[in-house]
Design a protein around this motif. Structure first.
Motif, PDB file in Angstrom:
ATOM      1  N   LYS A  36       0.797  -1.234   0.000  1.00  0.00           N
ATOM      2  CA  LYS A  36       0.000   0.000   0.000  1.00  0.00           C
ATOM      3  C   LYS A  36       0.827   1.279   0.000  1.00  0.00           C
ATOM      4  CE  LYS A  36      -3.809  -2.328   2.362  1.00  0.00           C
ATOM      5  NZ  LYS A  36      -4.685  -2.359   3.577  1.00  0.00           N
ATOM      6  N   MET A  37       2.137   1.158  -0.247  1.00  0.00           N
ATOM      7  CA  MET A  37       3.006   2.348  -0.255  1.00  0.00           C
ATOM      8  C   MET A  37       2.889   3.057  -1.606  1.00  0.00           C
ATOM      9  SD  MET A  37       6.275   0.518   1.555  1.00  0.00           S
ATOM     10  CE  MET A  37       7.355   1.946   1.349  1.00  0.00           C
ATOM     11  N   ARG A  38       1.853   3.853  -1.762  1.00  0.00           N
ATOM     12  CA  ARG A  38       1.559   4.464  -3.063  1.00  0.00           C
ATOM     13  C   ARG A  38       2.530   5.585  -3.437  1.00  0.00           C
ATOM     14  NH1 ARG A  38      -3.123   2.653  -5.146  1.00  0.00           N
ATOM     15  NH2 ARG A  38      -4.506   1.508  -3.760  1.00  0.00           N
ATOM     16  N   ASP A  39       3.069   6.287  -2.471  1.00  0.00           N
ATOM     17  CA  ASP A  39       3.955   7.424  -2.765  1.00  0.00           C
ATOM     18  C   ASP A  39       5.402   6.984  -2.808  1.00  0.00           C
ATOM     19  OD1 ASP A  39       1.765   9.148  -2.837  1.00  0.00           O
ATOM     20  OD2 ASP A  39       1.846   9.460  -0.667  1.00  0.00           O
ATOM     21  N   THR A  40       5.697   6.018  -3.650  1.00  0.00           N
ATOM     22  CA  THR A  40       7.060   5.510  -3.755  1.00  0.00           C
ATOM     23  C   THR A  40       7.290   4.971  -5.160  1.00  0.00           C
ATOM     24  OG1 THR A  40       8.699   4.042  -2.725  1.00  0.00           O
ATOM     25  CG2 THR A  40       6.480   3.161  -3.010  1.00  0.00           C
ATOM     26  N   ASN A  41       8.543   4.664  -5.458  1.00  0.00           N
ATOM     27  CA  ASN A  41       8.887   4.057  -6.735  1.00  0.00           C
ATOM     28  C   ASN A  41       8.127   2.736  -6.883  1.00  0.00           C
ATOM     29  OD1 ASN A  41      10.354   2.342  -8.641  1.00  0.00           O
ATOM     30  ND2 ASN A  41      11.929   3.928  -8.618  1.00  0.00           N
ATOM     31  N   PRO A  42       7.519   2.482  -8.062  1.00  0.00           N
ATOM     32  CA  PRO A  42       6.753   1.241  -8.241  1.00  0.00           C
ATOM     33  C   PRO A  42       7.543  -0.018  -7.928  1.00  0.00           C
ATOM     34  CG  PRO A  42       6.361   2.735 -10.070  1.00  0.00           C
ATOM     35  CD  PRO A  42       7.449   3.353  -9.238  1.00  0.00           C
ATOM     36  N   LEU A  43       8.873   0.031  -8.094  1.00  0.00           N
ATOM     37  CA  LEU A  43       9.696  -1.135  -7.801  1.00  0.00           C
ATOM     38  C   LEU A  43       9.581  -1.541  -6.338  1.00  0.00           C
ATOM     39  CD1 LEU A  43      11.815  -3.198  -8.787  1.00  0.00           C
ATOM     40  CD2 LEU A  43      13.581  -1.542  -8.182  1.00  0.00           C
ATOM     41  N   TYR A  44       9.425  -0.545  -5.460  1.00  0.00           N
ATOM     42  CA  TYR A  44       9.378  -0.817  -4.031  1.00  0.00           C
ATOM     43  C   TYR A  44       7.956  -1.100  -3.539  1.00  0.00           C
ATOM     44  CZ  TYR A  44      14.122   0.851  -4.309  1.00  0.00           C
ATOM     45  OH  TYR A  44      15.438   1.002  -4.661  1.00  0.00           O
ATOM     46  N   ARG A  45       7.019  -1.238  -4.468  1.00  0.00           N
ATOM     47  CA  ARG A  45       5.672  -1.646  -4.092  1.00  0.00           C
ATOM     48  C   ARG A  45       5.489  -3.160  -4.210  1.00  0.00           C
ATOM     49  NH1 ARG A  45       0.553   1.225  -5.947  1.00  0.00           N
ATOM     50  NH2 ARG A  45      -0.117  -0.118  -4.227  1.00  0.00           N
ATOM     51  N   THR A  46       6.564  -3.863  -4.529  1.00  0.00           N
ATOM     52  CA  THR A  46       6.515  -5.320  -4.532  1.00  0.00           C
ATOM     53  C   THR A  46       6.247  -5.800  -3.113  1.00  0.00           C
ATOM     54  OG1 THR A  46       8.074  -5.456  -6.374  1.00  0.00           O
ATOM     55  CG2 THR A  46       7.799  -7.430  -5.025  1.00  0.00           C
ATOM     56  N   ASN A  47       5.260  -6.645  -2.933  1.00  0.00           N
ATOM     57  CA  ASN A  47       4.879  -7.107  -1.603  1.00  0.00           C
ATOM     58  C   ASN A  47       5.939  -8.038  -1.028  1.00  0.00           C
ATOM     59  OD1 ASN A  47       3.156  -6.992   0.523  1.00  0.00           O
ATOM     60  ND2 ASN A  47       1.678  -8.462  -0.268  1.00  0.00           N
ATOM     61  N   GLY A  48       6.329  -7.795   0.238  1.00  0.00           N
ATOM     62  CA  GLY A  48       7.301  -8.663   0.889  1.00  0.00           C
ATOM     63  C   GLY A  48       8.721  -8.133   0.785  1.00  0.00           C
ATOM     64  N   SER A  49       9.674  -9.031   0.961  1.00  0.00           N
ATOM     65  CA  SER A  49      11.087  -8.670   0.946  1.00  0.00           C
ATOM     66  C   SER A  49      11.507  -8.132  -0.417  1.00  0.00           C
ATOM     67  CB  SER A  49      11.940  -9.894   1.299  1.00  0.00           C
ATOM     68  OG  SER A  49      13.298  -9.676   0.994  1.00  0.00           O
ATOM     69  N   ILE A  50      12.456  -7.198  -0.419  1.00  0.00           N
ATOM     70  CA  ILE A  50      12.984  -6.656  -1.671  1.00  0.00           C
ATOM     71  C   ILE A  50      13.702  -7.743  -2.459  1.00  0.00           C
ATOM     72  CG2 ILE A  50      15.194  -5.955  -0.690  1.00  0.00           C
ATOM     73  CD1 ILE A  50      13.124  -4.069  -3.362  1.00  0.00           C
ATOM     74  N   ASP A  51      14.075  -8.847  -1.798  1.00  0.00           N
ATOM     75  CA  ASP A  51      14.714  -9.958  -2.504  1.00  0.00           C
ATOM     76  C   ASP A  51      13.770 -10.610  -3.499  1.00  0.00           C
ATOM     77  OD1 ASP A  51      17.484 -11.669  -1.242  1.00  0.00           O
ATOM     78  OD2 ASP A  51      16.959  -9.631  -0.695  1.00  0.00           O
ATOM     79  N   ILE A  52      12.459 -10.441  -3.306  1.00  0.00           N
ATOM     80  CA  ILE A  52      11.499 -10.964  -4.275  1.00  0.00           C
ATOM     81  C   ILE A  52      11.671 -10.234  -5.597  1.00  0.00           C
ATOM     82  CG2 ILE A  52       9.040 -11.131  -4.838  1.00  0.00           C
ATOM     83  CD1 ILE A  52       8.524 -11.580  -1.845  1.00  0.00           C
ATOM     84  N   ALA A  53      11.769  -8.908  -5.513  1.00  0.00           N
ATOM     85  CA  ALA A  53      12.015  -8.109  -6.722  1.00  0.00           C
ATOM     86  C   ALA A  53      13.383  -8.433  -7.305  1.00  0.00           C
ATOM     87  CB  ALA A  53      11.905  -6.624  -6.403  1.00  0.00           C
ATOM     88  N   GLY A  54      14.345  -8.717  -6.433  1.00  0.00           N
ATOM     89  CA  GLY A  54      15.689  -9.041  -6.905  1.00  0.00           C
ATOM     90  C   GLY A  54      15.750 -10.365  -7.647  1.00  0.00           C
ATOM     91  N   ALA A  55      14.904 -11.312  -7.266  1.00  0.00           N
ATOM     92  CA  ALA A  55      14.931 -12.645  -7.882  1.00  0.00           C
ATOM     93  C   ALA A  55      14.332 -12.654  -9.279  1.00  0.00           C
ATOM     94  CB  ALA A  55      14.194 -13.645  -6.991  1.00  0.00           C
TER      95      ALA A  55
END
Length: 380
Positions: A224-243
């Protein structure tokens, strides 16, 4: 008659006390056994970690380079994991079912010209039932039901590390696996906010994708972090986006007169230049793809996209550039694209300018040429 005195000791109380003592002793014994067992497990793990593994190295010169293959360039690569995310109700599942329908018939994907052989797709979801939602949507999109399969989860739910995933891909030669949503398949003992746990679970899928060549798309809800870069709206750990090697996201357009319009944007692309944004509309039959657009993911999520219905300044300038370039006759299409890109125009803008200018493509031998219709050639 002589009276007999009953014993004053409460037998029930004694029994309870005795049972309690026995239970306490049993618990202590069990705890001691458990602790010793834990120690043995820890010692075993330490021993395994301390096992000397022979050193092996490989030179870059010994590795045969491979070209990345694409299911849908540059959005979904074969043999890799792609993440598709968005808010609830934005059409993520409908989008993937529409793409699956095209693949099941061997038809070209949106804004591409390449038709392929019909493909088998595996679709797993815990959010919708196959009989009353998934299959009707797939059929409405015109899909071939012979090429859409489901792994049964009646006896055991699937997770990223389940061997049935690889078995199904290999047995049915599936080219696309869709898991919807991520939270249902990452594993019940995995915390999505724990980097080590999520990375370990994703490694199972990454290995399967690499070894089978199957494209894997995981559908996920955004935080629900709408005021941020879309990359950081991935739910859970940032490692999910990294994978994930590619991350796609869906968001609503600012067009209040068309509440079913959506933008599909690429917010991460490790293997190719970032793809154009795509405007589409969610309908009863699935998804209607409208056009490619030149905008960033940040612009799409901040509703800074250009107004629809008329070309923007870059499209107009690209069209003028094309008309001027082709006024003296046909040119190699590769030369045209190279000059347009050197002038700062993106591929999506070039494609629209080519269409707006009425450019004709002709193939001579193995080469393609661009030219203008005779009536559209500018006169001095």
């Amino acid at each position: 008659m002589k009276e007999i005195a009953l014993p004053t000791t409460n037998f029930a109380e004694n029994a309870v006390m005795t049972a309690s003592r026995v239970s306490a002793v049993s618990w202590c014994i069990a705890l001691n056994i458990y602790q010793k067992g834990e120690q043995r497990i820890m010692m075993k793990m330490e021993n395994e970690m301390n096992v000397n593994v022979p050193l092996e190295v490989v030179k870059a010169s010994e590795i045969e380079p491979k070209e990345v293959k694409w299911l849908w360039y540059p959005y979904i690569p074969f043999g890799k994991v792609t993440l598709l995310q968005g808010d609830p109700g934005d059409g993520k599942s409908k989008l993937m079912l529409s793409i699956a329908a095209l693949l099941s018939k061997g038809e070209a994907l949106p804004f591409t010209d390449e038709e392929t052989e019909p493909m088998t797709i595996i679709y797993q979801t815990t959010e919708d039932d196959a009989d009353d939602t998934v299959v009707p949507r797939f059929n409405s999109a015109g899909g071939n039901g012979e090429n859409l399969i489901f792994i049964k989860e009646d006896e055991k739910s699937l997770s990223f590390g389940d061997n049935r995933i690889r078995e199904a891909i290999e047995m049915y030669h599936a080219k696309l696996l869709i898991l919807d949503p991520m939270s249902s398949y990452i594993g019940e003992n995995c915390s999505m906010n724990n980097a080590n746990e999520t990375r370990a679970e994703f490694n199972h899928l990454i290995t399967v994708a690499k070894n089978t060549g199957c494209a894997i798309v995981i559908i996920a809800h955004m935080n629900k972090m709408r005021d941020t870069n879309p990359l950081y709206r991935t739910n859970g750990s940032i490692d999910i986006a990294g994978a994930a090697r590619s991350i796609l996201a869906i968001t609503r357009t600012p067009n209040k007169e068309a509440p079913t319009e959506r933008y599909l944007v690429q917010i991460k692309s490790n293997l190719a230049p970032t793809g154009s944004a795509i405007l589409f509309e969610v309908s009863e039959k699935g998804v209607d793809f409208i056009s490619e657009m030149e905008m960033t993911a940040e612009e799409a999520f901040q509703s800074l996209a250009p107004k629809m219905g008329r070309p923007n300044d870059k499209e107009i300038k690209a069209k003028e550039f094309l008309l001027e370039m082709l006024k003296d006759g046909e040119m190699l299409s590769s030369d045209c694209e190279e000059k347009l890109e050197a002038a700062g125009f993106r591929k999506s803008t070039i494609k629209k300018a080519k269409k707006n200018a009425g450019v004709i493509s002709r193939k001579k031998g193995f080469l393609w040429y661009w030219s203008l219709p005779m009536g559209d050639i500018p006169r001095e």
